[in-house]
Design a protein around this motif. Structure first.
Motif, short mmCIF file in Angstrom:
data_model
loop_
_atom_site.label_atom_id
_atom_site.label_comp_id
_atom_site.label_asym_id
_atom_site.label_seq_id
_atom_site.Cartn_x
_atom_site.Cartn_y
_atom_site.Cartn_z
N ARG A 1 0.84 -1.21 0.00
CA ARG A 1 0.00 0.00 0.00
C ARG A 1 0.88 1.26 0.00
O ARG A 1 0.63 2.22 -0.73
N TYR A 2 1.94 1.23 0.79
CA TYR A 2 2.87 2.37 0.87
C TYR A 2 3.53 2.63 -0.48
O TYR A 2 3.63 3.78 -0.92
N ALA B 1 2.43 1.76 -3.55
CA ALA B 1 1.45 2.24 -4.53
C ALA B 1 1.07 3.68 -4.22
O ALA B 1 1.00 4.52 -5.12
N MET B 2 0.85 3.99 -2.95
CA MET B 2 0.38 5.32 -2.56
C MET B 2 1.43 6.38 -2.87
O MET B 2 1.10 7.49 -3.28
N ASN B 3 2.69 6.04 -2.71
CA ASN B 3 3.76 7.01 -2.94
C ASN B 3 4.45 6.80 -4.30
O ASN B 3 5.47 7.42 -4.57
N ASP C 1 -2.57 -0.16 -7.14
CA ASP C 1 -2.35 0.94 -8.07
C ASP C 1 -3.60 1.14 -8.91
O ASP C 1 -4.16 0.18 -9.43
N HIS D 1 -9.86 -1.83 -9.33
CA HIS D 1 -8.65 -1.41 -8.64
C HIS D 1 -8.86 -0.16 -7.79
O HIS D 1 -7.92 0.43 -7.32
N LEU E 1 -6.46 5.03 -1.57
CA LEU E 1 -5.06 4.81 -1.20
C LEU E 1 -4.64 5.82 -0.16
O LEU E 1 -4.14 6.90 -0.49
N LYS E 2 -4.86 5.51 1.08
CA LYS E 2 -4.49 6.44 2.15
C LYS E 2 -4.29 5.69 3.46
O LYS E 2 -4.70 4.54 3.59
N ASP F 1 2.44 7.42 7.40
CA ASP F 1 3.62 6.58 7.26
C ASP F 1 4.85 7.42 7.59
O ASP F 1 4.82 8.64 7.52
#
Lengths: 474, 474
Positions: A107-108, A110-112, A341, B22, B26-27, B34
């Motif tokens: 998740r980290y 994809a998010m960043n 993603d 998909h 995303l958070k 994080d």
């Protein structure tokens, strides 16, 4: 008499009522525990060994929250999803405690929009599993994860992950161990050529995963009885999953008339060969076994998978099987980041997770058995006095020592007895005592006593810090 | 054309549908974040400073689970209880995430019948508060707690807690700070002599607690309007809560005709005097202020309370008040352990909690502003090659280096360009490159390149480890 008894019973009830006010259940939640200072000292040793190894391999470190949005965890763990802890809906988002560190890592990324990173993460994860605390299985436990994300040439990062497992288990001196390696593509290819229908791959895979705890006969009857596999298919699987070895076995299977016809199996075996070549360069094949019975539970693996087990020591006269359980595991998961993603862009990943609790249990038992005395503080000196009315002088001196970076303690008593002060040093392992007294104050010195030898020297106050540093440097 | 448009719209809808598969949010959960490798590097610096200080004062370390039985937290936090995160009832015990580290510590002491310990505990706590993340207020945040439990002579451990706050805030170089000190007994005594009814002590106390964010007039109108205090009592309180100072003020209040008549206030003031005498010996009274407006929110304090605030720098041309908020707080809580003990046995405690998030925000902003380059790995050397087909040689060499404890990396490419390998070192701050080539292999040497100076020397392979160690030791 009856009246008196009634009265007494009433009084008792009242007392019970009062006691009830304080009647807490004094425990930690099921499957969890506190760590005492002594346990923390052992835990920190283990963490240090692991972190040192991760840093040796150039990893950065990240951290993520203890809970995630519930939907972040949904659909990642297959049958195990029922073990996820949910938070109560108190308004706002629906949250769950993390189940591992791998999904939050994906998740980290994809998010960043990170496509390339080598990181470690050491944190607690949560599983509503049946705890077996004596064997190191908890509902709250640490995972120590090292992962490599990015598009690279095949098997180089995978080989490094196995090197890391080998280094850590060797460093910690836990006794003999074995790392079993397999590949999800080899498993899937094997299922295909054995005649398992596509729709049964995952469920038959999770039957195979039980082979470390059950004999083949039981696993076979689960496949045929519960899961409706044909006896012939099961028997064909049975022949494969008994195989384990090294490069020789890989070569043999590459020639296997059935397996070699399957594209997935061929790819998996080709990569396995490459992996073993790299492991040979690393000099660690002696403890690595290509094992067709290794399946691993989690849904998200796509390639190489591995698991490290400790082997029973010969002098461990216990009537248990040779393996005392998994202490590390991991594998390749090339699809997980893509699940997060928006455009499904994939980031290939491979990683290893060290299961600290079982290792910790073993080391803790070893410390108990050896009666090794573990210090839980690092105090260098106790500031003490032999006479009364010297609290102010003790506080002045300890303040000087703290400001100079010396680790120092003082008893929180106005007039402690010297004997009690020395006893405190014995109990906690403090090596030095700095004693102030009327005469010493007049002479501008402090009496420094070495607890172990009872030797005492007068040290000029301005040299005291240097003297303590010198005497307590290893 | 209309037909084509319809077709295209349909196709778009289909694509939208596929994308939907998909469509994760995303958070991280609200009020959490994080930590990136760079933020972790800053965080570890702060933790190191704090842990070093706690160890300097002889503390042991413990850890407790992230959740507790719900009833363990019940009745400990007063009005703030509504901010506790509960776990969903999935069968079994009712659980809540810990709200601070103090209540779990008290539970730990009572459960293990510990009457004497000096420990620190660094861990995340959880509050369903309104987050203000730019100002460092999160729903998941670290607390760094140091506590002393045990029956001791008055004010010696309390003074040490304040010394610790002073040491940590000085060490971290956060700029000027002030530690406000008060005592719950002085507050209660003051309320009594001002004519506040007993039943209103707690609620009036929480009004006083708002004085750091609101002017007195607003607090007064809350007391009189919302809480039904008489205007005369409020005005009397108003006179006291404006007072702050040092030993002189304590002496004056000990002579105060009203306060000195109150037993609680007298006790509190007597201890405050003793505390300031010890703080004078520690040489830290310059940054400590006895402040009658300090109240602290939590229910469980029984004696000394304190709170450290950072003061606005003169060169900080910002239009904010002089205080940028609390970075540490604590106090004495002599009754909390007794609430857990079946027989109500008390264990007096005093402790301090360092609020890391605000400190971390400040340091992060400072690093951003200074453009200081922070390394996120500790890698000493990159194993590289200038020619193709040397992957095996690179892997062999790096394996030797790892086994010797050298922190080393290799690019995960079969044939990486030398330029890319050197660029990787520039980007990540790796100081050395060990280059293998055909000629070097024949000669039994490795070319060692210093990234900063571009200097290159041939080092005999058997001396390489020693050479790298020498060149990378600080």
């Amino acid at each position: 008499i009856a009246k008196e008894v009634a009265k007494l019973l009433e009084m008792k009830a009242q007392l019970g009522g009062d006691e009830g006010k304080h009647k807490f259940v004094l425990k930690t939640p099921k499957g969890t525990r506190d760590y005492s200072p002594k346990q923390m000292a052992i835990r920190e040793r283990v963490f240090n060994a692991i972190i040192t190894c991760f840093k040796r391999h150039g990893a950065e470190v990240i951290d993520t929250p203890v809970f995630e949005l519930k939907e972040t965890l949904t659909g990642k763990y297959g049958e195990d999803s029922k073990l996820i802890y949910d938070l109560k809906d108190q308004g706002g988002e629906l949250l769950s405690l993390r189940y591992d560190l791998t999904v939050p890592f994906a998740r980290y990324l994809a998010m960043n929009k990170i496509t390339n990173i080598k990181r470690y993460h050491i944190a607690k994860v949560y599983r509503r599993d049946n705890p077996a605390m004596t064997r190191g299985r908890y509902r709250e436990f640490y995972q120590c994860d090292f992962d490599i994300a990015g598009q690279f040439d095949p098997m180089i990062p995978d080989a490094e992950c196995l090197k890391i497992v080998h280094e850590i288990l060797s460093d910690l001196q836990l006794g003999d161990f074995l790392v079993k390696v397999n590949d999800r593509r080899i498993l899937d290819g094997m299922f295909a050529v054995c005649g398992v229908p596509d729709s049964k791959f995952r469920t038959i895979c999770s039957s195979v995963d039980k082979l470390d705890k059950m004999p083949w006969e039981e696993v076979r009857s689960e496949m045929v009885g519960e899961k409706g596999l044909s006896p012939e298919a099961a028997d064909r699987i049975g022949e494969y999953v008994q195989l384990h070895g090294g490069l020789d076995l890989i070569e043999r299977l590459l020639q296997d008339p059935k397996l070699s016809q399957n594209k997935l199996a061929r790819e998996g075996l080709g990569d396995m060969k490459l992996l073993f070549e790299y492991l040979t360069l690393f000099g660690i094949t002696g403890k690595i076994s290509f094992d067709l019975s290794l399946a691993r539970g989690l849904d998200y693996y796509t390639g190489v998978i591995f698991e490290a087990v400790l082997l029973q020591q010969e002098n461990d006269h216990v009537e248990e099987p040779a393996s005392v359980g998994s202490v590390a595991g991991g594998g390749r998961y090339d699809g997980l980041v893509g699940m997060f993603d928006p455009k499904g862009r994939k980031v290939p990943c491979v990683g290893v997770s060290i299961g600290i609790e079982r290792i910790f249990s073993i080391l803790e038992q070893r410390v108990e058995a050896s009666e090794e005395k573990i210090r839980t503080t690092e105090t260098q000196v106790l500031v003490a006095s032999a006479q009364k009315k010297l609290l102010e002088e003790r506080l002045k001196l300890i303040s000087e020592l703290w400001d100079a970076g010396i680790k120092a303690e003082v008893l929180y008593k106005k007039n402690p007895k010297l004997l009690n002060q020395l006893q405190y040093c014995e109990d906690t392992g403090i090596p030095l005592v700095a004693i102030v007294g009327e005469q010493e104050l007049k002479d501008g010195v402090v009496k420094l006593r070495v607890v172990a030898t009872r030797e005492e020297v007068n040290v000029r106050r301005e040299s005291l810090v240097e003297e303590i540093r010198m005497r307590t440097s290893q």
